[in-house]
Design a protein around this motif. Structure first.
Motif, PDB file in Angstrom:
ATOM      1  N   LEU A 178      25.980 -24.150  25.587  1.00  0.00           N
ATOM      2  CA  LEU A 178      27.009 -25.013  24.992  1.00  0.00           C
ATOM      3  C   LEU A 178      26.848 -25.090  23.476  1.00  0.00           C
ATOM      4  O   LEU A 178      27.837 -25.000  22.734  1.00  0.00           O
ATOM      5  N   LEU A 179      25.604 -25.218  23.011  1.00  0.00           N
ATOM      6  CA  LEU A 179      25.380 -25.285  21.558  1.00  0.00           C
ATOM      7  C   LEU A 179      25.717 -23.966  20.888  1.00  0.00           C
ATOM      8  O   LEU A 179      26.257 -23.946  19.774  1.00  0.00           O
ATOM      9  N   ALA A 180      25.396 -22.848  21.544  1.00  0.00           N
ATOM     10  CA  ALA A 180      25.726 -21.538  20.968  1.00  0.00           C
ATOM     11  C   ALA A 180      27.231 -21.339  20.875  1.00  0.00           C
ATOM     12  O   ALA A 180      27.741 -20.754  19.912  1.00  0.00           O
ATOM     13  N   GLU A 181      27.944 -21.834  21.868  1.00  0.00           N
ATOM     14  CA  GLU A 181      29.398 -21.646  21.883  1.00  0.00           C
ATOM     15  C   GLU A 181      30.115 -22.584  20.911  1.00  0.00           C
ATOM     16  O   GLU A 181      31.054 -22.174  20.239  1.00  0.00           O
ATOM     17  N   GLU A 182      29.666 -23.826  20.820  1.00  0.00           N
ATOM     18  CA  GLU A 182      30.472 -24.830  20.127  1.00  0.00           C
ATOM     19  C   GLU A 182      29.857 -25.377  18.839  1.00  0.00           C
ATOM     20  O   GLU A 182      30.599 -25.767  17.945  1.00  0.00           O
ATOM     21  N   GLU A 183      28.534 -25.410  18.724  1.00  0.00           N
ATOM     22  CA  GLU A 183      27.939 -25.982  17.520  1.00  0.00           C
ATOM     23  C   GLU A 183      27.599 -24.924  16.483  1.00  0.00           C
ATOM     24  O   GLU A 183      27.723 -25.166  15.276  1.00  0.00           O
ATOM     25  N   ALA A 184      27.153 -23.750  16.917  1.00  0.00           N
ATOM     26  CA  ALA A 184      26.776 -22.688  15.976  1.00  0.00           C
ATOM     27  C   ALA A 184      27.987 -22.271  15.149  1.00  0.00           C
ATOM     28  O   ALA A 184      29.061 -22.000  15.687  1.00  0.00           O
ATOM     29  N   THR A 185      27.814 -22.212  13.839  1.00  0.00           N
ATOM     30  CA  THR A 185      28.928 -21.868  12.940  1.00  0.00           C
ATOM     31  C   THR A 185      28.915 -20.408  12.520  1.00  0.00           C
ATOM     32  O   THR A 185      29.833 -19.954  11.841  1.00  0.00           O
ATOM     33  N   THR A 186      27.880 -19.665  12.889  1.00  0.00           N
ATOM     34  CA  THR A 186      27.813 -18.231  12.608  1.00  0.00           C
ATOM     35  C   THR A 186      27.356 -17.501  13.867  1.00  0.00           C
ATOM     36  O   THR A 186      26.758 -18.103  14.771  1.00  0.00           O
ATOM     37  N   ILE A 187      27.636 -16.204  13.910  1.00  0.00           N
ATOM     38  CA  ILE A 187      27.214 -15.393  15.058  1.00  0.00           C
ATOM     39  C   ILE A 187      25.689 -15.307  15.109  1.00  0.00           C
ATOM     40  O   ILE A 187      25.099 -15.266  16.196  1.00  0.00           O
ATOM     41  N   VAL A 188      25.035 -15.304  13.943  1.00  0.00           N
ATOM     42  CA  VAL A 188      23.570 -15.239  13.914  1.00  0.00           C
ATOM     43  C   VAL A 188      22.967 -16.476  14.580  1.00  0.00           C
ATOM     44  O   VAL A 188      22.022 -16.377  15.388  1.00  0.00           O
ATOM     45  N   GLU A 189      23.518 -17.653  14.271  1.00  0.00           N
ATOM     46  CA  GLU A 189      23.035 -18.878  14.910  1.00  0.00           C
ATOM     47  C   GLU A 189      23.308 -18.859  16.411  1.00  0.00           C
ATOM     48  O   GLU A 189      22.459 -19.272  17.216  1.00  0.00           O
ATOM     49  N   ALA A 190      24.477 -18.374  16.784  1.00  0.00           N
ATOM     50  CA  ALA A 190      24.813 -18.303  18.209  1.00  0.00           C
ATOM     51  C   ALA A 190      23.861 -17.365  18.948  1.00  0.00           C
ATOM     52  O   ALA A 190      23.398 -17.675  20.054  1.00  0.00           O
ATOM     53  N   GLU A 191      23.548 -16.228  18.336  1.00  0.00           N
ATOM     54  CA  GLU A 191      22.633 -15.274  18.978  1.00  0.00           C
ATOM     55  C   GLU A 191      21.250 -15.887  19.177  1.00  0.00           C
ATOM     56  O   GLU A 191      20.612 -15.706  20.226  1.00  0.00           O
ATOM     57  N   LYS A 192      20.807 -16.642  18.183  1.00  0.00           N
ATOM     58  CA  LYS A 192      19.494 -17.283  18.290  1.00  0.00           C
ATOM     59  C   LYS A 192      19.469 -18.269  19.470  1.00  0.00           C
ATOM     60  O   LYS A 192      18.509 -18.308  20.246  1.00  0.00           O
ATOM     61  N   LEU A 193      20.528 -19.046  19.621  1.00  0.00           N
ATOM     62  CA  LEU A 193      20.590 -20.016  20.716  1.00  0.00           C
ATOM     63  C   LEU A 193      20.725 -19.320  22.070  1.00  0.00           C
ATOM     64  O   LEU A 193      20.173 -19.781  23.073  1.00  0.00           O
ATOM     65  N   PHE A 194      21.446 -18.193  22.102  1.00  0.00           N
ATOM     66  CA  PHE A 194      21.572 -17.461  23.366  1.00  0.00           C
ATOM     67  C   PHE A 194      20.238 -16.832  23.778  1.00  0.00           C
ATOM     68  O   PHE A 194      19.928 -16.749  24.971  1.00  0.00           O
ATOM     69  N   LYS A 195      19.449 -16.393  22.813  1.00  0.00           N
ATOM     70  CA  LYS A 195      18.124 -15.864  23.147  1.00  0.00           C
ATOM     71  C   LYS A 195      17.231 -16.973  23.702  1.00  0.00           C
ATOM     72  O   LYS A 195      16.436 -16.748  24.618  1.00  0.00           O
ATOM     73  N   GLN A 196      17.379 -18.170  23.147  1.00  0.00           N
ATOM     74  CA  GLN A 196      16.651 -19.321  23.679  1.00  0.00           C
ATOM     75  C   GLN A 196      17.116 -19.633  25.098  1.00  0.00           C
ATOM     76  O   GLN A 196      16.306 -19.932  25.987  1.00  0.00           O
ATOM     77  N   ALA A 197      18.431 -19.521  25.333  1.00  0.00           N
ATOM     78  CA  ALA A 197      18.975 -19.762  26.672  1.00  0.00           C
ATOM     79  C   ALA A 197      18.524 -18.690  27.652  1.00  0.00           C
ATOM     80  O   ALA A 197      18.305 -18.964  28.840  1.00  0.00           O
ATOM     81  N   LEU A 198      18.336 -17.455  27.153  1.00  0.00           N
ATOM     82  CA  LEU A 198      17.934 -16.354  28.031  1.00  0.00           C
ATOM     83  C   LEU A 198      16.552 -16.603  28.634  1.00  0.00           C
ATOM     84  O   LEU A 198      16.330 -16.338  29.824  1.00  0.00           O
ATOM     85  N   LYS A 199      15.645 -17.114  27.843  1.00  0.00           N
ATOM     86  CA  LYS A 199      14.298 -17.377  28.352  1.00  0.00           C
ATOM     87  C   LYS A 199      14.344 -18.403  29.491  1.00  0.00           C
ATOM     88  O   LYS A 199      13.732 -18.206  30.540  1.00  0.00           O
ATOM     89  N   ALA A 200      15.072 -19.477  29.263  1.00  0.00           N
ATOM     90  CA  ALA A 200      15.175 -20.504  30.304  1.00  0.00           C
ATOM     91  C   ALA A 200      15.957 -19.997  31.503  1.00  0.00           C
ATOM     92  O   ALA A 200      15.595 -20.263  32.663  1.00  0.00           O
ATOM     93  N   GLY A 201      17.019 -19.218  31.251  1.00  0.00           N
ATOM     94  CA  GLY A 201      17.850 -18.716  32.343  1.00  0.00           C
ATOM     95  C   GLY A 201      17.122 -17.729  33.233  1.00  0.00           C
ATOM     96  O   GLY A 201      17.297 -17.756  34.467  1.00  0.00           O
ATOM     97  N   GLU A 202      16.310 -16.865  32.645  1.00  0.00           N
ATOM     98  CA  GLU A 202      15.559 -15.894  33.456  1.00  0.00           C
ATOM     99  C   GLU A 202      14.538 -16.603  34.343  1.00  0.00           C
ATOM    100  O   GLU A 202      14.335 -16.209  35.501  1.00  0.00           O
ATOM    101  N   GLY A 203      13.890 -17.649  33.819  1.00  0.00           N
ATOM    102  CA  GLY A 203      12.927 -18.394  34.627  1.00  0.00           C
ATOM    103  C   GLY A 203      13.602 -19.064  35.821  1.00  0.00           C
ATOM    104  O   GLY A 203      13.105 -18.991  36.958  1.00  0.00           O
ATOM    105  N   CYS A 204      14.751 -19.715  35.578  1.00  0.00           N
ATOM    106  CA  CYS A 204      15.481 -20.359  36.675  1.00  0.00           C
ATOM    107  C   CYS A 204      15.970 -19.334  37.692  1.00  0.00           C
ATOM    108  O   CYS A 204      15.929 -19.574  38.905  1.00  0.00           O
ATOM    109  N   TYR A 205      16.401 -18.167  37.204  1.00  0.00           N
ATOM    110  CA  TYR A 205      16.910 -17.137  38.104  1.00  0.00           C
ATOM    111  C   TYR A 205      15.814 -16.610  39.022  1.00  0.00           C
ATOM    112  O   TYR A 205      16.031 -16.432  40.228  1.00  0.00           O
ATOM    113  N   ARG A 206      14.637 -16.359  38.465  1.00  0.00           N
ATOM    114  CA  ARG A 206      13.528 -15.847  39.291  1.00  0.00           C
ATOM    115  C   ARG A 206      13.108 -16.869  40.349  1.00  0.00           C
ATOM    116  O   ARG A 206      12.846 -16.512  41.500  1.00  0.00           O
TER     117      ARG A 206
END
Length: 512
Positions: A178-206
């Motif tokens: 949600l923060l990557a989609e709506e709060e991040a004002t640049t693609i670089v900020e969005a990518e950083k938040l999505f990488k943070q989401a990826l770590k948590a998402g992979e753990g939940c998925y496993r």
């Protein structure tokens, strides 16, 4: 009889020019009001009010036949199939290449002051988020419980605050999304938040993958975690594409399609096609099309127009309309033209954007296949690829309008596809910001007869009112002559009737 004629003559002589001015002026005013109402109703609903009322209410009273009733079982089955197809084609789809709210849509709004997304479009996105990112077991984890409420919030700031609150409790993947989609004002900020989401998402998925067969609750949780992981990886690939790392984006998309081959509903192949076209890797584009441009799979503007672009690329650099008219089209040119006609039949709105006959706007988050919204979404990302192929836009310009000769009645019968759905205009008006964008309509609607009739009636009566006001005596003579001529057949009939009937009987009838 003579009494009737004398009374009529006396009545006509008593009419003053002011009466004729008032009569014609009132008629002009009434017909003008009808014209304004008819035009407003046509612009809003696409049909004539008078025509609709006459067809819906007057025709049954006059004994008209309802054409919608099937005459036999075959017709009924055909209509049912057509209706099912129409409903399918009028379904609204998630835009595979939709932009980022904070980094792109909101920045556009800050610069122009225009809202690029409609409420209907954003409401559909909220429903998507609740479907993909929540499940019934969210209340068991405080962070997920907060996010479940956050996705239902209408206020963007309330959603962002809830996401921060969720991250304070634990590393929550959907909060970072949600923060990557709506709060991040640049693609670089969005990518950083999505990488943070990826770590948590992979753990939940496993974790949910190991427990998915332990009950319906765990299966639903695993399905949610799968959707979250696919969404994150796809958005990371789109970040790479937007930041110029196109080869990296292609690799990420290919890996994602191999890891989750059954999730074709996300249309990840359309992201892959766009990235491959950016690399000018046309052989791989053709390989992707060979898999997804299949008769059993749903079509899209991306599929049809990319296939047309590849066939046009083989001949467009040497194509000349003058030479083609002299010697005829070669086999390769004919294939390219047929591919363009196929693409135009599927979505006839696209060529005007590719040829820059209509201005582009930011694409919506949802599109309607074969509609103006899909055309905008396609042209927004693929116009550059058509410009890169020498002569492709020239070939498109010379041939695209020929499609309409093959489908003179597109709403009733198509050539390669089902008839064009009539629901596209209504849905596109909900998806697109009509305040600053004129929705493309196909086929072009001609003005109904009653609008033209009331326009002519209003003009004619207004002219009569003006002439009567300027030349009252002359127009009075004309009016009397016209009324006398109009009543002449009636007078003739009355004379004949009087000569046939006995005088005593006629006298009794006139008294009645």
């Amino acid at each position: 009889m003579f009494g009737t004629e004398s009374s009529l003559s006396m009545f006509l002589n008593t009419l003053t020019p002011k009466f004729y001015v008032a009569l014609t002026g009132t008629s002009s005013l009434i017909s003008g009001l009808i014209l304004i109402f008819e035009w407003w109703y046509f612009r809003k609903y696409g049909t004539s009010f008078i025509e609709q009322v006459s067809v819906s209410h007057l025709r049954p009273l006059l004994g008209g036949v309802d054409n919608s009733s099937p005459t036999n079982s075959n017709t009924s089955n055909g209509d049912a199939d057509s209706n099912r197809q129409s409903v399918s084609e009028c379904k609204v789809w998630r835009n595979p290449l939709n932009l980022f709210r904070g980094a792109e849509y909101n920045r556009y709004m800050w610069v122009t002051g225009r809202e690029p997304l409609t409420y209907y479009d954003m409401n559909l996105s909220a429903q998507d988020h609740q479907t993909f990112f929540t499940c019934d077991s969210d209340h068991l984890r405080p962070a997920d419980a907060i996010m479940q409420k956050a996705w239902r919030e209408r206020n963007p700031q309330a959603r962002i605050s809830a996401a921060h609150q969720s991250l304070e409790l634990e590393d929550c993947a959907t909060a970072s999304i949600l923060l990557a989609e709506e709060e991040a004002t640049t693609i670089v900020e969005a990518e950083k938040l999505f990488k943070q989401a990826l770590k948590a998402g992979e753990g939940c998925y496993r974790r949910s993958q190991q427990l998915q067969h332990h009950g319906a609750q765990y299966e639903a949780q695993h399905r949610r975690d799968t959707n979250v992981l696919v969404y994150i990886k796809r958005r990371l690939a789109m970040c790479s594409r937007k930041l110029g790392r196109t080869r990296e984006a292609v690799k990420m998309l290919r890996d994602l399609m191999k890891e989750f081959p059954l999730l074709s509903m996300f249309n990840i192949h359309e992201n892959l096609l766009e990235s491959l076209l950016e690399l000018q890797n046309y052989a791989d584009v053709q390989a992707v099309l060979a898999k997804y441009d299949d008769i059993s799979l749903p079509k899209s503007a991306t599929i049809c127009y990319t296939a047309a672009l590849l066939k046009a690329r083989a001949v467009s650099d040497k194509f000349s309309p003058e030479a083609a008219s002299r010697r005829g089209l070669s086999t390769a040119e004919m294939n390219a033209v047929e591919a363009i006609h196929r693409a135009v039949e599927f979505n006839p709105h696209v060529p005007k954007y590719l040829l820059e006959m209509k201005s582009l706007i930011l694409p919506p988050e949802h599109i309607l296949k074969r509609g103006d919204s899909e055309a905008i979404a396609y042209a927004f990302f693929h116009l550059q690829h058509w410009k890169r192929v020498e002569g492709a836009l020239n070939l498109l310009h010379c041939t695209w309008e020929g499609t309409f000769r093959m489908i003179p009645y597109p709403l009733e019968k198509g050539h390669l596809f089902y008839p064009y759905p009539i629901c596209t205009e209504t849905a596109d008006r909900e998806l697109l910001p009509t305040v600053f964008h004129e929705v493309s309509v196909y086929p072009k609607k001609e003005l109904p007869f009653f609008i033209l009739f009331t326009a002519g009636l209003c003009s004619f009566t207004a002219m009569l009112a003006l002439l009567t006001h300027q030349f009252p005596e002359l127009m009075g003579v004309f009016a009397k002559a016209f009324l006398s001529t109009l009543f002449a057949p009636l007078n003739f009939i009355m004379e004949k009737v009087e000569s046939i009937l006995p005088s005593s009987l006629w006298h009794q009838l006139t008294r009645i």
